[in-house]
Design a protein around this motif. Structure first.
Motif, mmCIF file in Angstrom:
data_model
loop_
_atom_site.group_PDB
_atom_site.id
_atom_site.type_symbol
_atom_site.label_atom_id
_atom_site.label_comp_id
_atom_site.label_asym_id
_atom_site.label_seq_id
_atom_site.Cartn_x
_atom_site.Cartn_y
_atom_site.Cartn_z
ATOM 1 N N ALA A 96 0.843 -1.205 0.000
ATOM 2 C CA ALA A 96 0.000 0.000 0.000
ATOM 3 C C ALA A 96 0.876 1.252 0.000
ATOM 4 N N ASP B 104 -6.563 6.089 2.429
ATOM 5 C CA ASP B 104 -5.771 4.913 2.810
ATOM 6 C C ASP B 104 -6.574 4.119 3.835
ATOM 7 N N LYS C 263 -1.953 -5.825 6.467
ATOM 8 C CA LYS C 263 -2.444 -5.797 7.857
ATOM 9 C C LYS C 263 -3.585 -6.783 8.058
ATOM 10 N N ARG D 56 4.438 -7.815 0.302
ATOM 11 C CA ARG D 56 4.451 -6.558 -0.458
ATOM 12 C C ARG D 56 3.412 -6.499 -1.580
HETATM 13 C C1 LIG Z 1 -1.418 3.967 7.327
HETATM 14 C C2 LIG Z 1 -0.575 3.002 6.607
HETATM 15 N N1 LIG Z 1 -0.637 2.941 5.269
HETATM 16 C C3 LIG Z 1 0.121 2.080 4.574
HETATM 17 C C4 LIG Z 1 1.002 1.239 5.224
HETATM 18 C C5 LIG Z 1 1.876 0.344 4.390
HETATM 19 O O1 LIG Z 1 1.295 -0.844 4.082
HETATM 20 P P1 LIG Z 1 2.038 -1.876 3.100
HETATM 21 O O2 LIG Z 1 2.762 -2.847 3.970
HETATM 22 O O3 LIG Z 1 0.940 -2.510 2.327
HETATM 23 O O4 LIG Z 1 2.962 -1.092 2.233
HETATM 24 C C6 LIG Z 1 1.113 1.269 6.601
HETATM 25 C C7 LIG Z 1 2.082 0.402 7.296
HETATM 26 O O5 LIG Z 1 2.499 0.633 8.400
HETATM 27 C C8 LIG Z 1 0.304 2.166 7.315
HETATM 28 O O6 LIG Z 1 0.351 2.219 8.654
#
Ligand SMILES: Cc1ncc(COP(=O)(O)O)c(C=O)c1O
Length: 397
Positions: free
Chosen positions: A101, A204, A239, A247
């Motif tokens: 993300a 997000d 998550k 990833r």
């Molecule tokens: C608010 C938020 N967005 C995105 C991410 C990143 O997620 P990803 O592991 O899918 O890159 C995190 C990870 O800590 C996050 O806390």
């Protein structure tokens, strides 16, 4: 003489959480009995049926490049997931699968921002947004919400921050680091301002499945067509399915935005990892039962942590509604000397708590929340109990 590095690149700051993290790792390597509450990832292993899909992908030689912004089947699965969970319809031409993300946030900003464009960033916020905005030449316009405001941005404050250069607003619901959740009414009021001022919305929603007490999660794009067409919806598997290391994240947006983002992927990472895409496909399409049990475990840990923190004098926290973080207010500790350490800031508190109390938490400064430290309750109940016992002993000195 060698010419200077890029001004933009030099301006990118290392994560402020790194100082504590490297001290924690160093102490651990030295054999000290430290406990960490700094990690932003589920402590559960990736479920077996998801791992099995990856083994099978390798056995079947699904090990080559895929289309730049992900396989059609995974894009379709992301669309189906969002339809099933939030009732919002997208087609695969609106989907971009990328390497987490975080990468999708970067691509979204790349698609929207020209140098000098302002991006509104409500804080406390996840540490990466600020630097990601700067990395694409944008200007972060930070609006702070205090603990007494439940760390939530109001439509009035949002409106005041808008200028003719404002391009977009970033929302993170539920929030890292505060765990706060905008309900449908609050979200609608914020979205209405964005529509009125013709702003894009980066939503997000990576913690969307970790919402507690039976509360409803409202997807930004579910607020109507006017909101949806200006929204880049961001989610992923890290998550919700304990898949941080795989990833895979995805974005959903208007086809033109998805196309621009996809072009960026094709010339940078090439495509997301093929094997991980197969694992993510299974995560999104198989039974979602495991999410429920993880959510229940997180909720029990949150309840315990919040009750313990609020029973300790001169620290406190409000009750987070989602994600897996608690923001502990340490303002009353500032000015104290604890175990020989002078506490002049949350950062000092976190350093002293680690060195003296042998517990790692993240100081709030990097999130735009001085006076707070963040605990992650993505840790075993046993460690949470021990960490809070240590907090009690540390503060009682
Ligand atoms: C608010 C938020 N967005 C995105 C991410 C990143 O997620 P990803 O592991 O899918 O890159 C995190 C990870 O800590 C996050 O806390």
């Amino acid at each position: 003489m060698v010419k200077e590095l890029s001004r933009i690149a030099r301006g990118v700051r290392a994560s402020t959480t790194m100082a504590i993290d490297s001290l924690f790792k160093q102490m651990k390597a030295e054999g000290q009995n430290v406990i960490g509450f700094a990690a932003g990832e589920p402590d559960f292993p990736t479920p077996d049926h998801i791992k099995e899909a990856a083994f099978q992908a390798i056995r079947e030689n699904f090990t080559r490049y895929t289309p730049a912004s992900g396989t059609l089947e995974l894009k379709q699965a992301a669309c189906d997931r969002v339809k099933a969970d939030f009732g919002v319809s997208y087609t695969p031409s609106q989907a971009v699968v990328a390497s987490g993300a975080k990468h999708v946030v970067y691509l979204a900003l790349r698609a929207l921002v020209d140098p000098g464009d302002e991006i509104i960033l409500p804080t406390p916020a996840w540490v990466s947004y600020h630097e990601l905005i700067r990395m694409v030449g944008g200007i972060p316009v930070v609006i702070h919400a205090s603990e007494s405001e439940q760390f939530k941005l109001s439509p009035e404050k949002l409106e005041q921050a808008i200028t003719p250069r404002t391009k977009a607003v970033i929302f993170n619901n539920p929030s890292n680091p505060t765990g706060m959740l905008y309900d449908a009414r609050q979200l609608r009021a914020l979205a209405e301002v964005c529509v009125r001022y013709d702003l894009y919305i980066l939503s997000d929603e990576i913690y969307s499945s970790l919402v507690y007490d039976g509360r409803d999660f409202t997807c930004m794009a579910a607020l109507g067509e006017e909101v949806k067409r200006r929204t880049i919806l961001i989610n992923g598997v890290s998550k919700s399915y304990a898949m941080t290391g795989w990833r895979i994240g995805y974005g959903l947006a208007e086809p033109e935005i998805a196309r621009v983002m996809s072009n960026y992927v094709s010339h940078s990472t090439g495509s997301p990892c093929a094997v991980s895409q197969k694992a993510a496909l299974t995560a999104l399409t198989a039974s979602q039962e495991q999410i429920r049990s993880m959510r229940e475990a997180f909720q029990a840990r949150r309840d315990y942590m919040v009750a313990r923190i609020n029973a300790i004098p001169d620290v406190g926290c409000i009750r987070p509604e989602g994600a897996f973080y608690v923001m502990m207010n340490v303002e009353k500790q500032i000015g104290r000397t604890i175990g020989g350490f002078e506490i002049g800031s949350a950062e000092d508190f976190a350093t002293a708590f680690l060195k003296q109390g042998l517990v790692a938490v993240v100081p709030g400064e990097g999130f735009g929340a001085p006076g707070f430290v963040r605990w992650s309750y993505a840790a075993s109940m046993e460690n949470i109990k021990e960490g809070l016992d240590r907090l009690e002993r540390f503060l009682a000195q």
